[in-house]
Design a protein around this motif. Structure first.
Motif, PDB file in Angstrom:
ATOM      1  N   GLN A   1      37.502  23.221  41.892  1.00  0.00           N
ATOM      2  CA  GLN A   1      38.249  22.214  42.654  1.00  0.00           C
ATOM      3  C   GLN A   1      39.512  22.773  43.310  1.00  0.00           C
ATOM      4  OE1 GLN A   1      38.939  18.877  40.050  1.00  0.00           O
ATOM      5  NE2 GLN A   1      36.787  18.800  39.396  1.00  0.00           N
ATOM      6  N   LEU A   2      39.830  24.029  43.017  1.00  0.00           N
ATOM      7  CA  LEU A   2      41.036  24.649  43.570  1.00  0.00           C
ATOM      8  C   LEU A   2      40.930  24.729  45.091  1.00  0.00           C
ATOM      9  CD1 LEU A   2      43.678  26.124  42.660  1.00  0.00           C
ATOM     10  CD2 LEU A   2      42.377  28.260  42.779  1.00  0.00           C
ATOM     11  N   GLY A   3      41.973  24.298  45.800  1.00  0.00           N
ATOM     12  CA  GLY A   3      41.944  24.290  47.259  1.00  0.00           C
ATOM     13  C   GLY A   3      42.087  25.662  47.874  1.00  0.00           C
ATOM     14  N   THR A   4      42.516  26.673  47.112  1.00  0.00           N
ATOM     15  CA  THR A   4      42.675  28.033  47.610  1.00  0.00           C
ATOM     16  C   THR A   4      41.459  28.857  47.220  1.00  0.00           C
ATOM     17  OG1 THR A   4      45.070  27.867  47.338  1.00  0.00           O
ATOM     18  CG2 THR A   4      44.157  30.080  47.549  1.00  0.00           C
ATOM     19  N   ALA A   5      40.992  29.696  48.153  1.00  0.00           N
ATOM     20  CA  ALA A   5      39.814  30.529  47.896  1.00  0.00           C
ATOM     21  C   ALA A   5      40.098  31.512  46.771  1.00  0.00           C
ATOM     22  CB  ALA A   5      39.411  31.268  49.160  1.00  0.00           C
ATOM     23  N   LEU A   6      39.122  31.651  45.832  1.00  0.00           N
ATOM     24  CA  LEU A   6      39.279  32.534  44.681  1.00  0.00           C
ATOM     25  C   LEU A   6      37.969  33.268  44.440  1.00  0.00           C
ATOM     26  CD1 LEU A   6      40.750  33.535  42.065  1.00  0.00           C
ATOM     27  CD2 LEU A   6      39.739  31.538  40.919  1.00  0.00           C
ATOM     28  N   ILE A   7      38.032  34.601  44.312  1.00  0.00           N
ATOM     29  CA  ILE A   7      36.890  35.376  43.839  1.00  0.00           C
ATOM     30  C   ILE A   7      37.334  36.166  42.620  1.00  0.00           C
ATOM     31  CG2 ILE A   7      35.815  35.561  46.119  1.00  0.00           C
ATOM     32  CD1 ILE A   7      36.799  38.458  46.239  1.00  0.00           C
ATOM     33  N   VAL A   8      36.369  36.471  41.737  1.00  0.00           N
ATOM     34  CA  VAL A   8      36.631  37.258  40.540  1.00  0.00           C
ATOM     35  C   VAL A   8      35.749  38.493  40.612  1.00  0.00           C
ATOM     36  CG1 VAL A   8      36.568  37.319  38.022  1.00  0.00           C
ATOM     37  CG2 VAL A   8      37.187  35.209  39.204  1.00  0.00           C
ATOM     38  N   THR A   9      36.341  39.666  40.400  1.00  0.00           N
ATOM     39  CA  THR A   9      35.577  40.921  40.420  1.00  0.00           C
ATOM     40  C   THR A   9      35.577  41.546  39.036  1.00  0.00           C
ATOM     41  OG1 THR A   9      37.397  42.434  40.900  1.00  0.00           O
ATOM     42  CG2 THR A   9      36.394  41.272  42.782  1.00  0.00           C
ATOM     43  N   ASP A  10      34.573  42.409  38.804  1.00  0.00           N
ATOM     44  CA  ASP A  10      34.553  43.165  37.546  1.00  0.00           C
ATOM     45  C   ASP A  10      35.403  44.410  37.717  1.00  0.00           C
ATOM     46  OD1 ASP A  10      33.122  44.993  38.995  1.00  0.00           O
ATOM     47  OD2 ASP A  10      31.212  44.611  38.012  1.00  0.00           O
ATOM     48  N   PRO A  11      35.542  45.251  36.685  1.00  0.00           N
ATOM     49  CA  PRO A  11      36.390  46.448  36.804  1.00  0.00           C
ATOM     50  C   PRO A  11      35.947  47.419  37.886  1.00  0.00           C
ATOM     51  CG  PRO A  11      36.022  45.927  34.497  1.00  0.00           C
ATOM     52  CD  PRO A  11      35.112  45.025  35.289  1.00  0.00           C
ATOM     53  N   ALA A  12      34.723  47.295  38.377  1.00  0.00           N
ATOM     54  CA  ALA A  12      34.255  48.186  39.444  1.00  0.00           C
ATOM     55  C   ALA A  12      34.414  47.566  40.819  1.00  0.00           C
ATOM     56  CB  ALA A  12      32.789  48.543  39.207  1.00  0.00           C
ATOM     57  N   GLY A  13      34.897  46.310  40.920  1.00  0.00           N
ATOM     58  CA  GLY A  13      35.100  45.670  42.206  1.00  0.00           C
ATOM     59  C   GLY A  13      33.944  44.829  42.670  1.00  0.00           C
ATOM     60  N   ARG A  14      32.909  44.591  41.765  1.00  0.00           N
ATOM     61  CA  ARG A  14      31.795  43.745  42.138  1.00  0.00           C
ATOM     62  C   ARG A  14      32.152  42.280  41.897  1.00  0.00           C
ATOM     63  NH1 ARG A  14      29.181  48.155  39.646  1.00  0.00           N
ATOM     64  NH2 ARG A  14      29.298  47.064  37.640  1.00  0.00           N
ATOM     65  N   ILE A  15      31.682  41.404  42.755  1.00  0.00           N
ATOM     66  CA  ILE A  15      32.014  39.981  42.678  1.00  0.00           C
ATOM     67  C   ILE A  15      31.245  39.334  41.544  1.00  0.00           C
ATOM     68  CG2 ILE A  15      31.940  37.776  43.910  1.00  0.00           C
ATOM     69  CD1 ILE A  15      32.214  39.373  46.518  1.00  0.00           C
ATOM     70  N   LEU A  16      31.987  38.700  40.631  1.00  0.00           N
ATOM     71  CA  LEU A  16      31.395  37.991  39.505  1.00  0.00           C
ATOM     72  C   LEU A  16      31.351  36.488  39.744  1.00  0.00           C
ATOM     73  CD1 LEU A  16      33.133  39.815  36.485  1.00  0.00           C
ATOM     74  CD2 LEU A  16      30.827  40.190  37.399  1.00  0.00           C
ATOM     75  N   ALA A  17      32.322  35.947  40.542  1.00  0.00           N
ATOM     76  CA  ALA A  17      32.363  34.502  40.773  1.00  0.00           C
ATOM     77  C   ALA A  17      33.128  34.221  42.061  1.00  0.00           C
ATOM     78  CB  ALA A  17      33.032  33.790  39.592  1.00  0.00           C
ATOM     79  N   ALA A  18      32.818  33.078  42.674  1.00  0.00           N
ATOM     80  CA  ALA A  18      33.535  32.628  43.876  1.00  0.00           C
ATOM     81  C   ALA A  18      33.531  31.107  43.879  1.00  0.00           C
ATOM     82  CB  ALA A  18      32.877  33.174  45.140  1.00  0.00           C
ATOM     83  N   ASN A  19      34.648  30.507  44.204  1.00  0.00           N
ATOM     84  CA  ASN A  19      34.708  29.043  44.206  1.00  0.00           C
ATOM     85  C   ASN A  19      34.317  28.489  45.578  1.00  0.00           C
ATOM     86  OD1 ASN A  19      36.945  29.560  45.749  1.00  0.00           O
ATOM     87  ND2 ASN A  19      38.384  28.370  44.494  1.00  0.00           N
ATOM     88  N   LEU A  20      34.289  27.149  45.677  1.00  0.00           N
ATOM     89  CA  LEU A  20      33.866  26.498  46.914  1.00  0.00           C
ATOM     90  C   LEU A  20      34.778  26.844  48.081  1.00  0.00           C
ATOM     91  CD1 LEU A  20      32.914  22.961  45.509  1.00  0.00           C
ATOM     92  CD2 LEU A  20      31.352  24.777  46.268  1.00  0.00           C
ATOM     93  N   ALA A  21      36.121  26.923  47.811  1.00  0.00           N
ATOM     94  CA  ALA A  21      37.058  27.273  48.888  1.00  0.00           C
ATOM     95  C   ALA A  21      36.771  28.668  49.412  1.00  0.00           C
ATOM     96  CB  ALA A  21      38.499  27.167  48.387  1.00  0.00           C
ATOM     97  N   ALA A  22      36.330  29.595  48.539  1.00  0.00           N
ATOM     98  CA  ALA A  22      35.988  30.954  48.976  1.00  0.00           C
ATOM     99  C   ALA A  22      34.720  30.926  49.825  1.00  0.00           C
ATOM    100  CB  ALA A  22      35.811  31.865  47.770  1.00  0.00           C
ATOM    101  N   GLU A  23      33.749  30.099  49.437  1.00  0.00           N
ATOM    102  CA  GLU A  23      32.542  29.975  50.250  1.00  0.00           C
ATOM    103  C   GLU A  23      32.875  29.506  51.666  1.00  0.00           C
ATOM    104  OE1 GLU A  23      30.088  27.296  48.001  1.00  0.00           O
ATOM    105  OE2 GLU A  23      29.129  28.930  46.894  1.00  0.00           O
ATOM    106  N   ARG A  24      33.780  28.493  51.767  1.00  0.00           N
ATOM    107  CA  ARG A  24      34.150  27.978  53.092  1.00  0.00           C
ATOM    108  C   ARG A  24      34.894  29.022  53.911  1.00  0.00           C
ATOM    109  NH1 ARG A  24      35.225  23.334  49.882  1.00  0.00           N
ATOM    110  NH2 ARG A  24      37.449  23.869  49.820  1.00  0.00           N
ATOM    111  N   LEU A  25      35.853  29.716  53.278  1.00  0.00           N
ATOM    112  CA  LEU A  25      36.651  30.697  53.994  1.00  0.00           C
ATOM    113  C   LEU A  25      35.807  31.878  54.469  1.00  0.00           C
ATOM    114  CD1 LEU A  25      39.454  31.767  54.893  1.00  0.00           C
ATOM    115  CD2 LEU A  25      39.656  32.826  52.628  1.00  0.00           C
ATOM    116  N   LEU A  26      34.892  32.364  53.592  1.00  0.00           N
ATOM    117  CA  LEU A  26      34.133  33.575  53.898  1.00  0.00           C
ATOM    118  C   LEU A  26      32.785  33.278  54.557  1.00  0.00           C
ATOM    119  CD1 LEU A  26      34.897  35.507  50.600  1.00  0.00           C
ATOM    120  CD2 LEU A  26      35.978  35.812  52.838  1.00  0.00           C
TER     121      LEU A  26
END
Length: 571
Positions: free
Chosen positions: A25-50
């Motif tokens: 529900q966070l209005g700001t785009a957020l992605i989470v990466t693992d220690p190698a820089g791979r994307i583990l999660a992305a929220n709805l705001a990140a989907e819209r932005l990207l």
């Protein structure tokens, strides 16, 4: 309490899935990466932005998937600031980096990354993403708003400062000097003040530029044209009661025909005006003059907001000048009255008398200082120095009342001087408007040609007389001190009188406190200073002593000064 439920049935922070809901529900785009820089999660705001679904981004290398140069080309991994941040496992930020959306568009983003840890173990990075273009627009709007607010605050501060500073003086020239210092360079590059005077004339009384006052641009005079004449001249319009005028570079060169307008246009050309405002000093029918401000930078012209501020300043300055002119007229009347009431000094026998009256410095009001000397019925010489409490026409009028009453009481009274002043004190509340006053009454006994001479005196709260002798001695006559005039009844008995022989060739000085009291200096210092300077002048002619003694005292006194000097013959 049921486990997993907070107060009033709200979800607990410990409930499984709570933080996932927060992130989604966070209005700001957020992605989470693992220690190698791979994307583990992305929220709805990140989907819209990207422009990409979370499922399509999971497991992808964030740099390879998203990061591009300005032309859409790939960027070497060693130049990726986000990967460097992941490697350092530290917080970091980035501005204006280009990302490739799923629809093929390139967008500029700003990002902020923070490491994620679990019991000290590094789990990856949480990266917040924002649209840099949108952010930049918002920042620019905020910056513009802040600048506008700061500009408004500065203008209001300037108006308040001008009001405060000009309110501290009642001298027109001093007010204009202070005005120029406040306006240049804070609001303008040049400032000119034109005042209306009698017979329809206009005087340019002050011009201030980058280097301060410019005397070469001042002191021209021209009769003001009739209303309606020279309609193109902003100065003439404003002086004739028109509204404030804002001139831009395009209309600064408009042709003029009257001499007044020609001089003003010449001034604008001489200083290189790019824009100018001319506003009335005063308001309504009471236009005292005009204030013209000039800016020379075409990139920073005056605008409508400036015109409003300068118009407000003009109204306030006009009020100050009008008050100063009224004060000047009152001051001139008071000084003339005061000087006319100071009677000519007698010159009995070989005795010599001299006196000086010095009005208070510019910016202060007229006081009630006075001196007097006259021969009594029995031939003795009476010397008086006094100071009525107050600094206005009332004090000057009170001085005149005491002057006349004391002369009448002392004319034929054969008793000591203390008794004469007692009678004056009794009469003062009944037949004068004086609340309080100080004075010294001294009577000189002895033949005015040959002596010997004895001085008898009393002091009603006044500074002591100073006696200078031919052998270089200086003595304050501190005896004979009593209460000032107007003290509450019953606070003292009969006034004391004192007596002392005066040697041939000696000089007696009676003075008011304006000669010895300087702000920031105590009375003892003032008395010591007067004694030192008086001794240095003791052998000068009496008129020279009276001229130079006040001049040698330090500046800063806000009071007027009266000085009365008596010199006895040497043999």
């Amino acid at each position: 309490m049921v486990e997993g439920v907070g107060h009033e049935g709200s979800p607990s922070a410990a409930e499984p899935g709570f933080w996932q809901q927060v992130v989604e529900q966070l209005g700001t785009a957020l992605i989470v990466t693992d220690p190698a820089g791979r994307i583990l999660a992305a929220n709805l705001a990140a989907e819209r932005l990207l422009g990409r679904s979370a499922a399509a981004m999971l497991g992808e290398d964030a740099h390879d998937l998203l990061h591009r140069d300005a032309h859409g080309g790939r960027i070497p991994r060693e130049r990726c600031p986000l990967l460097r941040t992941v490697a350092k496992r530290a917080e970091a930020r980035g501005e204006g980096h280009i990302c490739l959306r799923g629809d093929g568009r390139l967008i500029a983003i700003s990002w902020s990354a923070s490491p994620l840890r679990d019991d000290g173990a590094f789990m990856g990075m949480a990266v917040l993403l924002t649209d840099a273009a949108g952010d930049g627009s918002a920042r620019r709007e905020r910056a513009a708003y802040t600048r506008a607010l700061e500009d408004l605050t500065e203008r209001l501060t300037l108006v308040a400062e001008i009001t405060d500073v000009l309110g501290q003086t009642l001298e027109t020239d001093e007010a204009l000097v202070r005005l120029g210092r406040l306006l240049v360079p804070r609001l303008a590059d040049w400032a000119a003040v034109d005042l209306r005077v009698g017979s329809g004339q206009v005087h340019r009384v002050a011009v201030t530029g980058p280097e301060g006052r410019d005397a070469a641009q001042e002191d021209w005079r021209e009769r003001l044209p009739e209303a309606g004449e020279e309609a193109r001249s902003p100065l003439v319009q404003v002086l004739n009661g028109a509204d404030p005028v804002l001139q831009r570079e395009a209309n600064l060169a408009a042709p003029v025909s009257s001499a007044l307008a020609t001089v003003h246009s010449g001034f604008l050309r001489a200083v290189g005006a790019a824009s100018a405002v001319t506003v009335p000093l005063g308001s309504g029918r009471q236009v005292t003059g005009a204030l013209t401000l000039v800016r020379t930078d075409p990139a920073h012209p005056f605008d409508a907001d400036d015109l409003t501020v300068v118009s407000d300043i003009g109204r306030r300055v006009g009020l100050v000048i009008d008050n100063a002119r009224r004060f000047g007229r009152q001051r001139a009347v008071a000084e003339a009255m005061q000087r006319n009431l100071l009677a000519p000094l007698p010159q009995p026998g070989r005795l010599r008398l001299a006196a000086r009256y010095q009005p208070a410095p510019a910016g202060s009001q007229v006081g009630g200082d006075w001196y007097d000397a006259f021969e009594r019925k029995d031939g003795t010489l009476a010397l008086v120095i006094g100071d009525v409490v107050g600094h206005d026409l009332t004090a000057a009028a009170g001085m005149a009342q005491l002057h006349g009453i004391l002369r009448s009481l002392a004319w034929d009274h054969s008793g000591p001087p203390g008794a004469v002043v007692d009678r004056l004190d009794d009469a003062m509340p009944a037949i004068t408007t004086v609340p309080m006053a100080t004075l010294v009454l001294a009577l000189l006994e002895g033949d005015p040609h040959t002596g010997p001479w004895t001085l008898r005196w009393t002091s009603a709260g006044h500074p002591p007389p100073l006696l200078l002798t031919r052998d270089g001695q200086a003595q304050y006559l501190e005896a004979g001190q009593g209460l000032l005039l107007g003290a509450p009844p019953g606070t003292g008995g009969s006034r004391p009188s004192a007596a002392q022989s005066l040697p041939p060739g000696s000089t007696l000085l009676l003075y008011t406190d304006g000669l010895i009291e300087i702000p920031g200096s105590d009375l003892d210092t003032g008395l010591a200073r007067l004694r030192r300077h008086a001794l240095a002048l003791a052998h000068e002619p009496l008129d020279t002593l009276c001229d130079q003694l006040p001049a040698r005292m330090p500046p800063g006194s806000t009071d007027d000064v009266a000085l009365l000097a008596l010199r006895l013959p040497s043999s």
